[in-house]
Motif scaffolding. Structure first.
Motif, PDB file in Angstrom:
ATOM      1  N   GLY B 210       1.086  -1.248   0.055  1.00 26.89           N
ATOM      2  CA  GLY B 210      -0.074  -0.110   0.123  1.00 26.89           C
ATOM      3  C   GLY B 210       0.768   1.171   0.060  1.00 26.89           C
ATOM      4  N   ASN B 213       1.097   3.243  -5.144  1.00 24.43           N
ATOM      5  CA  ASN B 213       0.387   2.805  -6.184  1.00 24.43           C
ATOM      6  C   ASN B 213       0.716   2.221  -7.293  1.00 24.43           C
ATOM      7  OD1 ASN B 213      -1.612   4.167  -4.499  1.00 24.43           O
ATOM      8  ND2 ASN B 213      -1.141   6.175  -5.164  1.00 24.43           N
ATOM      9  N   LYS B 214      -0.172   1.845  -8.212  1.00 24.64           N
ATOM     10  CA  LYS B 214       0.432   1.193  -9.143  1.00 24.64           C
ATOM     11  C   LYS B 214       1.135   2.017 -10.406  1.00 24.64           C
ATOM     12  CE  LYS B 214      -3.128  -2.682  -9.704  1.00 24.64           C
ATOM     13  NZ  LYS B 214      -4.502  -2.618  -9.687  1.00 24.64           N
ATOM     14  N   ASP B 215       0.703   3.312 -10.362  1.00 24.51           N
ATOM     15  CA  ASP B 215       1.577   4.531 -11.132  1.00 24.51           C
ATOM     16  C   ASP B 215       2.673   4.947 -10.378  1.00 24.51           C
ATOM     17  OD1 ASP B 215       0.486   5.891  -9.117  1.00 24.51           O
ATOM     18  OD2 ASP B 215      -0.568   7.319 -10.003  1.00 24.51           O
ATOM     19  N   ASN B 219       1.820   6.790  -1.114  1.00 27.25           N
ATOM     20  CA  ASN B 219       1.066   7.386  -0.173  1.00 27.25           C
ATOM     21  C   ASN B 219       1.673   7.436   1.106  1.00 27.25           C
ATOM     22  OD1 ASN B 219      -1.422   6.911  -1.695  1.00 27.25           O
ATOM     23  ND2 ASN B 219      -0.763   4.649  -1.498  1.00 27.25           N
ATOM     24  N   ASP B 456      -4.792   0.572   1.868  1.00 24.88           N
ATOM     25  CA  ASP B 456      -5.976   0.203   0.641  1.00 24.88           C
ATOM     26  C   ASP B 456      -4.837  -0.432  -0.397  1.00 24.88           C
ATOM     27  OD1 ASP B 456      -7.475  -0.060  -1.472  1.00 24.88           O
ATOM     28  OD2 ASP B 456      -7.422   2.034  -1.881  1.00 24.88           O
ATOM     29  N   ASN B 459      -5.197  -0.695  -5.020  1.00 21.10           N
ATOM     30  CA  ASN B 459      -4.505   0.148  -6.048  1.00 21.10           C
ATOM     31  C   ASN B 459      -2.671  -0.160  -5.928  1.00 21.10           C
ATOM     32  OD1 ASN B 459      -4.368   1.823  -8.348  1.00 21.10           O
ATOM     33  ND2 ASN B 459      -3.965   3.673  -6.880  1.00 21.10           N
ATOM     34  N   GLY B 460      -2.513  -0.672  -5.151  1.00 25.80           N
ATOM     35  CA  GLY B 460      -1.000  -1.015  -4.745  1.00 25.80           C
ATOM     36  C   GLY B 460      -0.471  -2.258  -5.476  1.00 25.80           C
TER      37      GLY B 460
END
Lengths: 461, 461, 461
Positions: B210, B213-215, B219, B456, B459-460
């Motif tokens: 987490g 993120n994928k991009d 975070n 979260d 998205n990770g």
């Protein structure tokens, strides 16, 4: 002794004493972290107030009982005070009689103050140990009365016998048992006294509600704040360097370096010992027991720290680490005594082990002339491994005496006290938590608690 | 050297060493406060156990590798030991070979014990730094193995080259580069080694679930207890006075006062530097970064603290405060490395800056004869600003070497270790928190948590 | 003075100074523990940043104003510096003018650095006291401006008059009032200055929302973390041994032992005094007030600690313990001032009592030659109880001056500052908590809070 030498010794002794004082914070955090949130202020408060009570008791009476023997204050008052305790063994003395309120009439009063400063914080370490074993159910008023009993009477008398030139210290002179009973920094005088008193107190108080089921099996009651307990462990380990190294009473005694390293080595061996046993027996390294193992290693090395080499410190600590785990299980499962923080095992069992270890491992390279023995001989304090069975006998006697004295006398004291001033809070107070009823405030008024610190009493007693 | 002088030096060295030991508590609190509640016991426990592991490794092997070079123990054993390290540079040495288990056979063993006491706590500071960068996802068993690797091999060898009379210390004698590589109290030996090892470890472990993120955007994962982290910062700053001032190894060297003040000045400049940058860039003073800025100033002044005046300490600290912010952003946003507490930036980046700063700002008023250079010359250690480019070259070489050694060797070590003993916990353990699965208890069993420490992962990666 | 003697004094002074630095952590914990969770990071952060601000202000300007008088630096620079302050009284001086940025041009600069190290941490204790009384509602920017004002101007000037050889110190020489105003370790210079400034600040800021009802009756706002506050109390008590004993500026002055014991005795008497009063008046021992009583005893003994015997320390502390309770009630119920942590009472009221107590109980056995008085006379500093009314007059003058100076000047300062940079946060920020709006993060993002720290403002103002 030159003024510069005296100055170095004062600087060393006072700095070490300040560090030992700071151990009060360590005890407070360890005990509070290992107990429940609803009693956190009560536990902290006992650790704060035992300092006030203990200092007052020791200042008025205890210090004189412990160090005010014939010769004691002469030595304190003389220029050689700061490592002069080696000369005070004087036969079958059992109590000192000079120095109430630090009044001595002598000319070297700064030495008396310096000595008091260092010794009073040792006393308070002993006095605070039972608050851990008796936490979460002890009423505040009998606790205060106990504090005076400990600091004015129970601690100083055994202390006199070992450090004040009393009869145990004199066993070398009187009965030719080695150098007499030796306890460099207090495995016995401080820790065994504290731990055995804790056992008596926990016995008299009885276990916390919900600790044991009707069939006698114990329930775990987890500590509410383990980071707090581990911080306390670090603070204790920090202060312990002053505790042990300072006990030369002299910065000009270069043995301080050996003492410091042995203290460290034994502590880490204790941590390893406990951690490995727990990992092997229960599958996890266990944070609480590793911390207690480190403390166990510290307690055990406290008596022999100046008399052994580092390899012996490693053994002494490792044994202590295993012993503390065994003792915790024994106290809980066999004796059925509820000791929330493990104080009986850490300080009592490992304190006794420290006294014994000195009689085994002391290698004779240090302590010539201690307790008035062998000032002209070539050998210092020597354990059986290095050829002196007499020293071991002196140690065994001092162990037997501390068991009878600290456990026996305090047991009677607690029993009598309980008749006069009931020791234990009411069950509803215990279920609610002692903070508000006993101290008048909550430790954590704003943090939500999960209720996991509540116990199931339906199956208990 | 007279016995009184020796005594003063022992008292100073041991007291300073005790303070450095206490820094372990500071590291524990900073790292735990800056990470999440569900891993708090695991993080505390790593900081406790790294002390046990490190002492054992350094006692058995590491100390000998670091200080047991030819001449090293001669110097330790001689009466001049406590500020005798200035004479040990001896050519192209790379490893010591005497003093395993502190056995020396010499006559001045208390000096060896005193030296060990001070040096072992420095080693443990280096060993505990990676636990911060690798927190919240490191399995306990490979962590322990790493502790031995660090204390027995990685730390002592670079340490030997700088402080044990090895080849970097000898660059003044052999190649006429100033006084050879100089690092007064360990910006390089302790902090850069720790910080660069932390970088390698964090790279090999990968980021926490987490964190990115994928991009690739990061975070924020806030620390769960900032008062704890700030208390840890205060404890570190307290211990650091022992760390730096104690590194004279002599209380009779009055430069200790200059060292202490420079340490303080640089630390507050670092706090200002970081706070002002954060305030200006992000609109708030930022508590975490201000604390890290203070630590950055401490790390940076550690190498040059004895060789500069207070105005230079102010500059060195202010640069460190800005650098630590830049480095934290660089590590997270460019390198995409997840360092929960900023250890790579505080100790790695600012440790390197400290080595460099010495080569710039050292003013030549102190250090005559260090590393066997210029004992008869008029000048002490001198940076390029005061006319000696050779010193700067020696510093640059020591920086290049520490990067290759600490980052390179530890990276290979972690990669190999990961094949044999997987380094990282399972994802479900990481989501649950490491306390129960790895250590067997919860840090806070009674406090309700909000779940904001959950991440979260949809998205990770 | 021999090099060894100087070395002992440096070792003592620096170690004591390090301990005083650590008191910053104690202040931070006490203030944060006694206030609410929603402001915990803000309160910690003020205690961290006041250190940075204070050091910078004192380094650049304050130290020179305080100690840079004619003769001041001559004394500092001379070999007798470390207990040479006794000779600096020089008439009607009001400000020093040398030593900005620690530049002196002299040859004994290490002495200047040593002196700065010890004095700067005293200044920061004074500067951090108002952050307690003004917690939970002070904007961060005016707080920083205040920090510079305190460290550069307010503290150093009164400090110059007492410790820098200024006009109050010279009252013995000029007007034959005893030894002139005497304040051994800062009941007045540090604590009364801090506590009276705190009163002015709390007055200007006004009470926290919900503290007082419309009819003027106060509401209790409990501290959110009493174990934290008690840990802070222990840390303060630990550091205080350095604060008071270190103020001999010399480890070779064996009076350090007396100072240490008096400090301890007074502190426990203060704890007893406050605890007994609370127990008797309100039915419970009260953890917060017992801790404050201990601190009150420390504050009160700080001026007289070197000049009295232990029985007097017991009285001084007990009076302080009662006084602090009375003062807290007076400040809240009569003055209607909101002081969340009791800083005005602990430091202000008991600081004044300490100055007075010296004029009563000083027994003449110490302080011969202080402030240039009576170097050939047989008597040291002597209170009225031992026959010197002049000393009491000097003390009363110093008390009147500190009230006018610290309260009066800071009141005007805060009033003016409030016009230029509004001092108080917006009401919605105060209700939400200052952590996120002022510092940009939460102290405890993961712990659930009960909302009991929210106040009912429907009946307030």
């Amino acid at each position: 002794m030159s003024h510069l030498e005296t100055s170095i010794n004062y600087v060393w002794l006072l700095m070490a004493g300040f560090m030992v004082f700071f151990m009060q914070a360590g005890f407070a955090l360890v005990e509070t972290g290992f107990t429940r949130a609803k009693n956190a202020l009560h536990t902290m408060m006992m650790n704060l107030v035992v300092y006030a009570v203990g200092v007052l008791g020791f200042y008025t009476v205890g210090f004189a009982f412990m160090f005010g023997g014939v010769g004691g204050f002469a030595s304190l008052n003389g220029g050689t005070m700061l490592n002069g305790l080696v000369e005070v063994a004087k036969g079958w003395g059992i109590i000192g009689t000079k120095g109430f309120f630090l009044t001595t009439g002598g000319t070297y009063t700064t030495a008396v103050y310096a000595m008091f400063m260092f010794q009073v914080v040792f006393m308070d370490a002993a006095a605070t140990i039972p608050t851990g074993a008796m936490a979460e159910r002890w009423r505040f008023k009998p606790f205060i009365i106990f504090g005076f009993f400990m600091s004015m009477f129970l601690y100083p008398l055994y202390g006199n016998w070992i450090w004040g030139g009393g009869w145990l210290a004199s066993l070398g002179k009187t009965l030719h048992f080695g150098h007499g009973a030796i306890d460099f920094a207090g495995s016995g005088v401080v820790h065994a006294v504290g731990g055995l008193t804790a056992l008596a107190g926990a016995l008299v108080l009885g276990p916390r509600l919900g600790k044991f089921n009707k069939d006698g099996t114990p329930n775990a009651i987890p500590g509410h704040h383990l980071p707090m307990a581990i911080l306390g462990t670090f603070i204790l380990a920090f202060g312990w360097f002053g505790f042990n190294s300072g006990s030369t009473l002299a910065g000009t005694d270069l043995r301080i370096a050996v003492v410091a390293v042995n203290t460290m080595i034994s502590s880490i061996a204790g941590a390893f010992g406990a951690m490995i046993v727990m990992w092997w027996k229960f599958g996890k390294p266990d944070g609480s027991m590793t911390a207690n193992g480190l403390l166990a290693g510290l307690v055990a090395i406290t008596a022999p720290c100046a008399f052994v080499e580092s390899w012996a410190a490693l053994i002494i600590g490792a044994v202590a680490g295993v012993l503390v785990v065994a003792s915790v299980l024994f106290v809980e499962r066999v004796l059925k005594v509820d000791d929330p923080v493990g104080a009986v095992s850490v300080h009592g069992a490992c304190g006794l082990w420290g006294l014994l270890a000195l009689g085994i491992f002391a290698d004779g390279t240090y302590g010539i002339g201690f307790n008035g023995v062998g000032a002209t001989a070539a050998k210092g304090v020597t354990g059986i491994l290095f050829g002196d069975p007499g020293q071991l006998i002196a140690q065994l006697i001092s162990m037997a005496v501390v068991i009878v004295w600290a456990f026996g006398v305090s047991y009677v004291f607690f029993k009598v006290l309980d008749k006069i001033v009931p020791m234990r809070v009411a069950p509803e107070v215990e279920l609610q938590g002692l903070d508000m009823p006993e101290i008048g405030a909550l430790a954590y008024p704003e943090f939500s608690l999960t209720g996991s610190g509540d116990v199931d009493v339906s199956n208990g007693h």
